[in-house]
Scaffold this active site. Structure first.
Site, PDB file in Angstrom:
ATOM      1  N   HIS A   1     -16.699 -44.804   9.252  1.00 60.14           N
ATOM      2  CA  HIS A   1     -16.089 -44.374   7.979  1.00 60.14           C
ATOM      3  C   HIS A   1     -16.000 -45.552   7.000  1.00 60.14           C
ATOM      4  O   HIS A   1     -14.911 -45.919   6.533  1.00 60.14           O
ATOM      5  CB  HIS A   1     -14.699 -43.764   8.219  1.00 60.14           C
TER       6      HIS A   1
ATOM      7  N   ARG B   1     -17.222 -35.652   5.375  1.00 64.08           N
ATOM      8  CA  ARG B   1     -16.140 -35.463   6.337  1.00 64.08           C
ATOM      9  C   ARG B   1     -16.714 -34.943   7.651  1.00 64.08           C
ATOM     10  O   ARG B   1     -17.654 -34.129   7.658  1.00 64.08           O
ATOM     11  CB  ARG B   1     -15.116 -34.453   5.818  1.00 64.08           C
TER      12      ARG B   1
HETATM   13  P1  NDP Z   1     -15.999 -34.411  -6.323  1.00 56.57           P
HETATM   14  O1  NDP Z   1     -14.812 -33.520  -6.252  1.00 56.57           O
HETATM   15  O2  NDP Z   1     -16.155 -35.281  -7.513  1.00 56.57           O
HETATM   16  O3  NDP Z   1     -17.325 -33.539  -6.171  1.00 56.57           O
HETATM   17  C1  NDP Z   1     -17.463 -32.535  -5.228  1.00 56.57           C
HETATM   18  C2  NDP Z   1     -18.809 -31.837  -5.438  1.00 56.57           C
HETATM   19  O4  NDP Z   1     -18.985 -30.877  -4.399  1.00 56.57           O
HETATM   20  C3  NDP Z   1     -18.882 -31.080  -6.755  1.00 56.57           C
HETATM   21  O5  NDP Z   1     -20.169 -31.206  -7.324  1.00 56.57           O
HETATM   22  C4  NDP Z   1     -18.633 -29.639  -6.345  1.00 56.57           C
HETATM   23  O6  NDP Z   1     -19.249 -28.669  -7.184  1.00 56.57           O
HETATM   24  C5  NDP Z   1     -19.307 -29.621  -4.984  1.00 56.57           C
HETATM   25  N1  NDP Z   1     -18.775 -28.509  -4.171  1.00 56.57           N
HETATM   26  C6  NDP Z   1     -17.504 -28.275  -3.777  1.00 56.57           C
HETATM   27  N2  NDP Z   1     -17.425 -27.152  -3.062  1.00 56.57           N
HETATM   28  C7  NDP Z   1     -18.671 -26.653  -3.011  1.00 56.57           C
HETATM   29  C8  NDP Z   1     -19.238 -25.494  -2.434  1.00 56.57           C
HETATM   30  N3  NDP Z   1     -18.503 -24.600  -1.770  1.00 56.57           N
HETATM   31  N4  NDP Z   1     -20.555 -25.283  -2.583  1.00 56.57           N
HETATM   32  C9  NDP Z   1     -21.331 -26.151  -3.278  1.00 56.57           C
HETATM   33  N5  NDP Z   1     -20.853 -27.282  -3.851  1.00 56.57           N
HETATM   34  C10 NDP Z   1     -19.548 -27.527  -3.716  1.00 56.57           C
HETATM   35  O7  NDP Z   1     -15.961 -35.278  -4.995  1.00 56.57           O
HETATM   36  P2  NDP Z   1     -16.492 -36.788  -4.776  1.00 56.57           P
HETATM   37  O8  NDP Z   1     -17.914 -36.830  -5.160  1.00 56.57           O
HETATM   38  O9  NDP Z   1     -15.550 -37.745  -5.399  1.00 56.57           O
HETATM   39  O10 NDP Z   1     -16.309 -36.918  -3.199  1.00 56.57           O
HETATM   40  C11 NDP Z   1     -16.910 -36.024  -2.302  1.00 56.57           C
HETATM   41  C12 NDP Z   1     -16.352 -36.235  -0.896  1.00 56.57           C
HETATM   42  O11 NDP Z   1     -16.856 -37.444  -0.347  1.00 56.57           O
HETATM   43  C13 NDP Z   1     -14.838 -36.414  -0.825  1.00 56.57           C
HETATM   44  O12 NDP Z   1     -14.176 -35.167  -0.882  1.00 56.57           O
HETATM   45  C14 NDP Z   1     -14.663 -37.102   0.513  1.00 56.57           C
HETATM   46  O13 NDP Z   1     -14.518 -36.137   1.524  1.00 56.57           O
HETATM   47  C15 NDP Z   1     -15.989 -37.832   0.721  1.00 56.57           C
HETATM   48  N6  NDP Z   1     -15.821 -39.299   0.676  1.00 56.57           N
HETATM   49  C16 NDP Z   1     -16.246 -40.031   1.752  1.00 56.57           C
HETATM   50  C17 NDP Z   1     -16.133 -41.398   1.730  1.00 56.57           C
HETATM   51  C18 NDP Z   1     -16.634 -42.220   2.871  1.00 56.57           C
HETATM   52  O14 NDP Z   1     -16.414 -43.446   2.875  1.00 56.57           O
HETATM   53  N7  NDP Z   1     -17.302 -41.669   3.847  1.00 56.57           N
HETATM   54  C19 NDP Z   1     -15.573 -42.100   0.575  1.00 56.57           C
HETATM   55  C20 NDP Z   1     -15.167 -41.246  -0.495  1.00 56.57           C
HETATM   56  C21 NDP Z   1     -15.292 -39.878  -0.437  1.00 56.57           C
HETATM   57  P3  NDP Z   1     -18.782 -28.495  -8.714  1.00 56.57           P
HETATM   58  O15 NDP Z   1     -19.246 -29.765  -9.415  1.00 56.57           O
HETATM   59  O16 NDP Z   1     -19.526 -27.309  -9.163  1.00 56.57           O
HETATM   60  O17 NDP Z   1     -17.295 -28.367  -8.690  1.00 56.57           O
HETATM   61  C1  OXD Z   2     -12.113 -41.070   0.582  1.00 55.32           C
HETATM   62  C2  OXD Z   2     -12.584 -41.712   1.820  1.00 55.32           C
HETATM   63  O1  OXD Z   2     -11.876 -39.861   0.558  1.00 55.32           O
HETATM   64  O2  OXD Z   2     -12.535 -42.954   1.910  1.00 55.32           O
HETATM   65  O3  OXD Z   2     -11.965 -41.808  -0.419  1.00 55.32           O
HETATM   66  O4  OXD Z   2     -13.032 -41.026   2.727  1.00 55.32           O
END
Ligand code: NDP
Ligand code: OXD
Length: 310
Positions: free
Chosen positions: A273, A225
């Site tokens: 994006h 993000r």
């Molecule tokens: P998940 O919720 O599956 O995973 C999030 C990960 O981040 C987890 O491992 C979590 O730790 C870790 N995390 C959260 N907060 C913290 C913190 N404070 N410190 C350290 N680690 C942290 O998310 P996804 O993998 O599905 O997606 C991640 C992000 O990718 C989405 O939220 C979105 O913003 C972005 N995205 C972007 C896209 C694009 O096209 N650019 C497409 C899709 C998503 P834990 O496992 O310990 O909970």
């Molecule tokens: C998502 C994205 O959050 O596309 O899936 O950014």
């Protein structure tokens, strides 16, 4: 008949989603959220970047579905009803993100920008880089997307480290967790990939303190993000040479304003994006499955935790 309101910022896309969801779930009714005939009959809202207060008119909503993996765009609604939020995730999403991360990590690793610049000058200028085994790549966030991306980078041969909130075990990846593990995770990292959700804890995490812990001349890939990044800190770190290059897929304001300095910056690659956009036919199939599961017994695997913020 179960009634569902759909909202996307584009009217055309809203209509496309209504058509696709209607084909998959002919026994349910889908309406544009801005033109619902009977607000009390709406049980679910399927949304991307809803506007503040737009879900309030529906007193009998049971759950909100985010058309995407992130839920920050839903939580940004300051008048959001306190309801379960269902994410939209799946193998297509992880596959696409793996491709994007591998592409840009390899591009930074092999210093493609320098090779392209020499080609533009018709100059034969070989760039010798170490093998991937001697290049440390750090993946921030080891959830659905981060864990798969880290495994893929490890399979290519990179020295991969990963960081999450809770401890993790991933074959081929050295993992760190929590605020206490962040510094050790960054030490020696040369290519930093951000796949964290946007929360109060992670906003602005790509800042000078983080950049200064990386190896000098490191690269940044932000596919999560825009507000994870402090834009001015990146511009300063690029000018000082602490950061050599960045690939940015996400921005504070999207579309990225045409006068933003990132567009023309020679060390920044901008993508609009697209790292892992869920396509509508796949997304609607996943959402229809999730809606039916939730309606059946109130449970679904892809439930987010609004208090945690992801
Ligand atoms: P998940 O919720 O599956 O995973 C999030 C990960 O981040 C987890 O491992 C979590 O730790 C870790 N995390 C959260 N907060 C913290 C913190 N404070 N410190 C350290 N680690 C942290 O998310 P996804 O993998 O599905 O997606 C991640 C992000 O990718 C989405 O939220 C979105 O913003 C972005 N995205 C972007 C896209 C694009 O096209 N650019 C497409 C899709 C998503 P834990 O496992 O310990 O909970
Ligand atoms: C998502 C994205 O959050 O596309 O899936 O950014």
């Amino acid at each position: 008949m179960m009634n569902v309101a759909i909202y996307l910022p584009s009217e055309t896309k809203t209509q496309d989603w209504i058509r696709m969801m209607g084909e998959l779930m002919p026994d349910w009714n889908f309406h544009p959220l801005t033109a619902v005939p009977d607000p009390e009959a709406i049980r679910y809202a399927v949304v991307w970047r809803p506007t503040t207060g737009c879900l309030r008119p529906f007193p009998n909503l049971k759950a909100i579905v985010s058309i995407g993996a992130g839920i920050d765009h839903v939580l940004a609604d300051e008048d959001l009803p306190d309801l379960p939020i269902i994410r939209t995730v799946g193998t297509d999403l992880t596959q696409r993100m793996k491709e994007y991360v591998a592409l840009h990590v390899l591009r930074h690793h092999r210093n493609m920008p320098a090779l392209q610049a020499s080609q533009a000058r018709s100059e034969w200028a070989p760039v010798v880089v170490p093998p991937a085994t001697r290049r440390r790549v750090g993946v921030m966030g080891l959830g659905n997307l981060g864990a798969e991306a880290a495994k893929c980078l490890s399979a290519i041969g990179f020295d991969v480290v990963g960081w999450a909130r809770s401890p993790k075990t991933i074959d081929g990846v050295t993992t760190f967790s929590g605020a206490a593990g962040f510094g050790d995770f960054l030490d020696g990292t040369e290519i930093l990939v951000n796949l964290l959700p946007l929360t109060d804890e992670t906003r602005g995490i790509l800042n000078n303190d983080t950049f200064n812990r990386l190896k000098r001349g490191a690269s940044i890939i932000n596919a999560a993000r825009g507000p994870h990044l402090v834009d001015d800190d990146l511009l300063g770190a690029l000018a000082s040479g602490q950061i050599a290059a960045a690939t940015l897929d996400v921005f504070h304001v999207e579309p990225l304003p045409s006068d933003h300095p990132f567009w023309q910056h020679p060390q920044i690659t901008v993508t609009p994006h697209v790292a892992s956009l869920i396509d509508a036919p796949t997304g609607s199939r996943i959402i229809s499955r999730n809606l039916r599961a939730f309606e059946k017994d109130g449970t679904v695997a892809d439930l987010a935790d609004a208090r945690r913020g992801y």
